[in-house]
Design a protein around this motif. Sequence first.
Motif, PDB file in Angstrom:
ATOM      1  N   LEU A 133     -20.874 -18.186 -55.992  1.00  0.00           N
ATOM      2  CA  LEU A 133     -21.884 -17.122 -56.084  1.00  0.00           C
ATOM      3  C   LEU A 133     -22.433 -16.790 -54.698  1.00  0.00           C
ATOM      4  O   LEU A 133     -22.609 -15.625 -54.351  1.00  0.00           O
TER       5      LEU A 133
ATOM      6  N   LEU B 228     -20.872 -17.075 -51.995  1.00  0.00           N
ATOM      7  CA  LEU B 228     -19.807 -16.477 -51.175  1.00  0.00           C
ATOM      8  C   LEU B 228     -19.570 -15.009 -51.541  1.00  0.00           C
ATOM      9  O   LEU B 228     -18.710 -14.360 -50.963  1.00  0.00           O
ATOM     10  N   GLY B 229     -20.305 -14.515 -52.524  1.00  0.00           N
ATOM     11  CA  GLY B 229     -20.215 -13.095 -52.844  1.00  0.00           C
ATOM     12  C   GLY B 229     -19.710 -12.789 -54.241  1.00  0.00           C
ATOM     13  O   GLY B 229     -19.553 -11.612 -54.598  1.00  0.00           O
TER      14      GLY B 229
ATOM     15  N   PHE C  39     -16.982 -15.326 -43.695  1.00  0.00           N
ATOM     16  CA  PHE C  39     -17.447 -13.923 -43.736  1.00  0.00           C
ATOM     17  C   PHE C  39     -18.522 -13.614 -42.694  1.00  0.00           C
ATOM     18  O   PHE C  39     -19.196 -12.610 -42.754  1.00  0.00           O
TER      19      PHE C  39
ATOM     20  N   PHE D  38     -11.540 -16.961 -49.270  1.00  0.00           N
ATOM     21  CA  PHE D  38     -12.165 -16.682 -50.567  1.00  0.00           C
ATOM     22  C   PHE D  38     -13.191 -15.549 -50.478  1.00  0.00           C
ATOM     23  O   PHE D  38     -13.119 -14.551 -51.197  1.00  0.00           O
ATOM     24  N   SER D  39     -14.143 -15.692 -49.558  1.00  0.00           N
ATOM     25  CA  SER D  39     -15.214 -14.689 -49.463  1.00  0.00           C
ATOM     26  C   SER D  39     -14.685 -13.364 -48.911  1.00  0.00           C
ATOM     27  O   SER D  39     -15.258 -12.308 -49.160  1.00  0.00           O
TER      28      SER D  39
ATOM     29  N   ARG E 257     -15.105 -22.319 -45.111  1.00  0.00           N
ATOM     30  CA  ARG E 257     -15.301 -21.420 -46.257  1.00  0.00           C
ATOM     31  C   ARG E 257     -16.634 -20.679 -46.132  1.00  0.00           C
ATOM     32  O   ARG E 257     -16.730 -19.483 -46.391  1.00  0.00           O
TER      33      ARG E 257
ATOM     34  N   ALA F 172     -25.094 -13.612 -54.208  1.00  0.00           N
ATOM     35  CA  ALA F 172     -24.012 -12.853 -53.580  1.00  0.00           C
ATOM     36  C   ALA F 172     -24.537 -11.826 -52.584  1.00  0.00           C
ATOM     37  O   ALA F 172     -23.846 -11.461 -51.633  1.00  0.00           O
TER      38      ALA F 172
ATOM     39  N   ARG G 225     -11.606 -12.079 -49.549  1.00  0.00           N
ATOM     40  CA  ARG G 225     -10.929 -11.387 -50.649  1.00  0.00           C
ATOM     41  C   ARG G 225     -11.956 -10.682 -51.535  1.00  0.00           C
ATOM     42  O   ARG G 225     -11.743  -9.555 -51.984  1.00  0.00           O
ATOM     43  N   ILE G 226     -13.087 -11.368 -51.794  1.00  0.00           N
ATOM     44  CA  ILE G 226     -14.168 -10.768 -52.592  1.00  0.00           C
ATOM     45  C   ILE G 226     -14.666  -9.486 -51.902  1.00  0.00           C
ATOM     46  O   ILE G 226     -15.031  -8.518 -52.550  1.00  0.00           O
ATOM     47  N   ARG G 227     -14.637  -9.513 -50.561  1.00  0.00           N
ATOM     48  CA  ARG G 227     -15.129  -8.356 -49.797  1.00  0.00           C
ATOM     49  C   ARG G 227     -14.013  -7.349 -49.483  1.00  0.00           C
ATOM     50  O   ARG G 227     -14.188  -6.465 -48.651  1.00  0.00           O
TER      51      ARG G 227
END
Lengths: 219, 280
Positions: free
Chosen positions: B177, B179-180, A147, A95-96, A143, A70, A98-100
């Motif tokens: 993983l 992807l963050g 980011f 996806f990435s 995907r 990550a 939202r994680i950020r």
Amino acid sequence: MISLEDVAINSGPFSLAGACLQVAAGDYAILMGKTGSGKTTLLEAICGLRKVVAGRILLMNRDVTRLKPAERGVGYVPQDRALFASLTVREHLCFSLRIRHWSEADMAARVQELADWLGLGRLLDRTPHGLSGGEAQRVALGRALAFRPAVLLLDEPLTALDSETKSEMVALLRTVRSHTGATVLHVTHDVQEAKTLADCIFHLRDGVIIPGEADSPMA
Amino acid sequence: MAETVKESEHSPVSRSDWPFFVCFAILGGVYVILIVGLLVAQAAFTSPAHVLAALASPEIRYAIRLSLLSCTLTTLLSLWVAIALGYLLARFDFPGKRWIDAVVDIPIVLPPLVVGLALLLLFQVGALRWFERHIMGVTFEVPSVVLAQFTVACAFAVRTMRVTFEQISPRAEAVALTLGCTRAQAFWKVVFPEARRGLLTAATLAWARSMGEFGPILVFSGTTRMRTEVLPTTVFLEFSIGNIEAAAAVSLLMLLAAVTVLLILRRAGSQGTLDRALRP
């Protein structure tokens, strides 16, 4: 940039020792090797999915050898694409983000941008089930790129595509660099693919990485 | 010419296949008829009046309520354990994994009465004895019913969830993983949504196992009416005092519950997961 310094990997039947590789920032590098030569293992090591027993991995001049996947900021497109079965294409693309913790407005804008570029507009509300090979590959690429990673790793992105889809994907991959400026490491065993896309070519042979030409003889 | 005749003497003889199918159909059919016969006998013996009479009894109403509550609670507890243990067993290699794997199977192969006796003995020693004396009564109280059901049902849930996670490719988590995601985020955002069907299978299986649990409850919870009486206890108690009609009426209710669960499993759950989870 991607830099491997004397990297050693030990994964079951396959082991690699003293692997060195240099890809300049913004270059499109191709790593060639026969099936089972450890190309995928090497990509996984760069992503942080496989443990490195010795040596250093540097991405954009940052030592990431001991960082979690990550924390490496790498866009990774695996050979099987590994799409998320329960998420829609739109959810894949953000996806990435939202994680950020991106804002909804920024996410929507980024999804639109990627969908326009990758031709995914019609598919945004579909789940991966029933997507064609080329569509699934573009979703996996979107995907990974969402980011804006500085490094993009592609594992056999053109394998198992029909010839027409393949040439579309080649055209798309050509635009990756101009669109993103990312440093790309693309793994393949296809000489034609390498010739068409590469700035620089490496061969993985008997656990050693050798710089070379696309059609230099393979062991 | 003579050559040709000789050849035909050695050629495979064309005979009918029907004796084969008849033999196998009879062998298999005996068992199917036995099970259908059980259902028919059960239904034929019980009249609606018997069922209504059983439902009017406060003891039986208590048993139905306790059965539904304890089975639901057991299922919820089992699912949490099964998600955690099933995922760890499916994804990671760690020291003692084979040992843990074998331990999880013990409740499945252990005779039910032995499970009950072992639970009874467990609460006679050390911290659990202290817990029972000073915090909350367990043995021969309602919590013992849930614990007895949980001990067996959870093993089935763990096996189901393990098979479910094994069927989901670990590649998607790996990509998550990169992807963050943390491990937890990758699990809840990517793996868990894909495990929903398996989760439903595990839940119905755990619920059905708990509903039928009797051996451990007999020893560990006792058969006190209006206290630790669940539906299998009712069947046992009514039968032992010669009230066959009530025993049959309650059995019919349990049978209907079991058939409902089976239908849910067949329709909504994942049959492949169920088959593999039940495979010894």
